[in-house]
Design a protein around this motif. Sequence first.
Motif, PDB file in Angstrom:
ATOM      1  N   SER A 106       0.806  -1.219   0.000  1.00 54.87           N
ATOM      2  CA  SER A 106       0.000   0.000   0.000  1.00 54.87           C
ATOM      3  C   SER A 106       0.845   1.279   0.000  1.00 54.87           C
ATOM      4  CB  SER A 106      -0.939   0.017   1.203  1.00 54.87           C
ATOM      5  OG  SER A 106      -0.208   0.118   2.403  1.00 54.87           O
ATOM      6  N   THR A 107       2.156   1.138   0.041  1.00 49.79           N
ATOM      7  CA  THR A 107       3.049   2.290   0.005  1.00 49.79           C
ATOM      8  C   THR A 107       2.871   3.065  -1.294  1.00 49.79           C
ATOM      9  OG1 THR A 107       4.686   1.077   1.287  1.00 49.79           O
ATOM     10  CG2 THR A 107       5.473   3.009   0.129  1.00 49.79           C
ATOM     11  N   LYS A 108       2.824   4.387  -1.193  1.00 48.81           N
ATOM     12  CA  LYS A 108       2.727   5.236  -2.377  1.00 48.81           C
ATOM     13  C   LYS A 108       4.034   5.153  -3.163  1.00 48.81           C
ATOM     14  CE  LYS A 108      -1.277   6.947  -1.197  1.00 48.81           C
ATOM     15  NZ  LYS A 108      -2.394   6.126  -1.495  1.00 48.81           N
ATOM     16  N   ARG A 109       3.935   5.128  -4.484  1.00 46.56           N
ATOM     17  CA  ARG A 109       5.120   5.007  -5.337  1.00 46.56           C
ATOM     18  C   ARG A 109       5.781   6.346  -5.643  1.00 46.56           C
ATOM     19  NH1 ARG A 109       3.762   0.864 -10.195  1.00 46.56           N
ATOM     20  NH2 ARG A 109       2.718  -0.707  -8.956  1.00 46.56           N
ATOM     21  N   LYS A 110       5.038   7.417  -5.517  1.00 44.55           N
ATOM     22  CA  LYS A 110       5.568   8.729  -5.900  1.00 44.55           C
ATOM     23  C   LYS A 110       6.833   9.052  -5.103  1.00 44.55           C
ATOM     24  CE  LYS A 110       4.178  13.469  -6.721  1.00 44.55           C
ATOM     25  NZ  LYS A 110       3.097  14.436  -6.676  1.00 44.55           N
ATOM     26  N   GLY A 111       7.894   9.378  -5.814  1.00 45.93           N
ATOM     27  CA  GLY A 111       9.149   9.742  -5.177  1.00 45.93           C
ATOM     28  C   GLY A 111      10.047   8.575  -4.818  1.00 45.93           C
ATOM     29  N   LYS A 112       9.611   7.359  -5.078  1.00 47.15           N
ATOM     30  CA  LYS A 112      10.422   6.183  -4.758  1.00 47.15           C
ATOM     31  C   LYS A 112      11.325   5.852  -5.940  1.00 47.15           C
ATOM     32  CE  LYS A 112       8.347   4.992  -0.880  1.00 47.15           C
ATOM     33  NZ  LYS A 112       8.987   5.179   0.378  1.00 47.15           N
ATOM     34  N   PRO A 113      12.547   5.403  -5.674  1.00 50.55           N
ATOM     35  CA  PRO A 113      13.411   4.962  -6.774  1.00 50.55           C
ATOM     36  C   PRO A 113      12.929   3.613  -7.309  1.00 50.55           C
ATOM     37  CG  PRO A 113      14.471   4.557  -4.677  1.00 50.55           C
ATOM     38  CD  PRO A 113      13.188   5.304  -4.380  1.00 50.55           C
ATOM     39  N   GLU A 114      13.337   3.279  -8.536  1.00 53.22           N
ATOM     40  CA  GLU A 114      12.967   1.977  -9.107  1.00 53.22           C
ATOM     41  C   GLU A 114      13.536   0.850  -8.256  1.00 53.22           C
ATOM     42  OE1 GLU A 114      11.012   0.889 -11.622  1.00 53.22           O
ATOM     43  OE2 GLU A 114      10.354   2.959 -11.875  1.00 53.22           O
ATOM     44  N   HIS A 115      14.834   0.946  -7.925  1.00 53.37           N
ATOM     45  CA  HIS A 115      15.521  -0.070  -7.131  1.00 53.37           C
ATOM     46  C   HIS A 115      16.403   0.626  -6.112  1.00 53.37           C
ATOM     47  CE1 HIS A 115      14.411  -3.426  -9.753  1.00 53.37           C
ATOM     48  NE2 HIS A 115      14.547  -2.578 -10.755  1.00 53.37           N
ATOM     49  N   VAL A 116      16.734  -0.105  -5.045  1.00 55.32           N
ATOM     50  CA  VAL A 116      17.620   0.411  -4.012  1.00 55.32           C
ATOM     51  C   VAL A 116      18.809  -0.545  -3.922  1.00 55.32           C
ATOM     52  CG1 VAL A 116      17.847   0.889  -1.543  1.00 55.32           C
ATOM     53  CG2 VAL A 116      15.740   1.452  -2.718  1.00 55.32           C
ATOM     54  N   ASP A 117      20.020   0.010  -3.815  1.00 57.09           N
ATOM     55  CA  ASP A 117      21.217  -0.807  -3.693  1.00 57.09           C
ATOM     56  C   ASP A 117      21.170  -1.635  -2.410  1.00 57.09           C
ATOM     57  OD1 ASP A 117      22.342   0.197  -6.010  1.00 57.09           O
ATOM     58  OD2 ASP A 117      23.390   1.808  -4.947  1.00 57.09           O
ATOM     59  N   ARG A 118      21.659  -2.860  -2.501  1.00 63.31           N
ATOM     60  CA  ARG A 118      21.755  -3.726  -1.312  1.00 63.31           C
ATOM     61  C   ARG A 118      23.074  -3.432  -0.631  1.00 63.31           C
ATOM     62  NH1 ARG A 118      20.170  -9.718  -3.419  1.00 63.31           N
ATOM     63  NH2 ARG A 118      18.773  -9.024  -5.032  1.00 63.31           N
ATOM     64  N   ARG A 119      23.027  -2.840   0.534  1.00 62.56           N
ATOM     65  CA  ARG A 119      24.263  -2.549   1.283  1.00 62.56           C
ATOM     66  C   ARG A 119      24.110  -2.934   2.700  1.00 62.56           C
ATOM     67  NH1 ARG A 119      26.546   3.130  -1.027  1.00 62.56           N
ATOM     68  NH2 ARG A 119      26.154   2.638  -3.174  1.00 62.56           N
TER      69      ARG A 119
END
Length: 62
Positions: A49-62
């Motif tokens: 249910s998280t809004k997608r606006k402003g989210k990156p496509e992917h996040v680096d695994r660190r």
Amino acid sequence: MPAKSKAQQMAAGAALAAKRGETSKSELRGASKSMEKSMSEKQLEELASTKRKGKPEHVDRR
């Protein structure tokens, strides 16, 4: 716990649909397959249910 990326949000949505029986579990691949097995329906709902606006496509695994 909100999703950190669009990819995570979409995977949670797919896992949630499978957990509810709306889609087949055999159609799941990768992260959505492991999410379906390890997370509760409530946890998946929160991520999906998280809004997608402003989210990156992917996040680096660190």
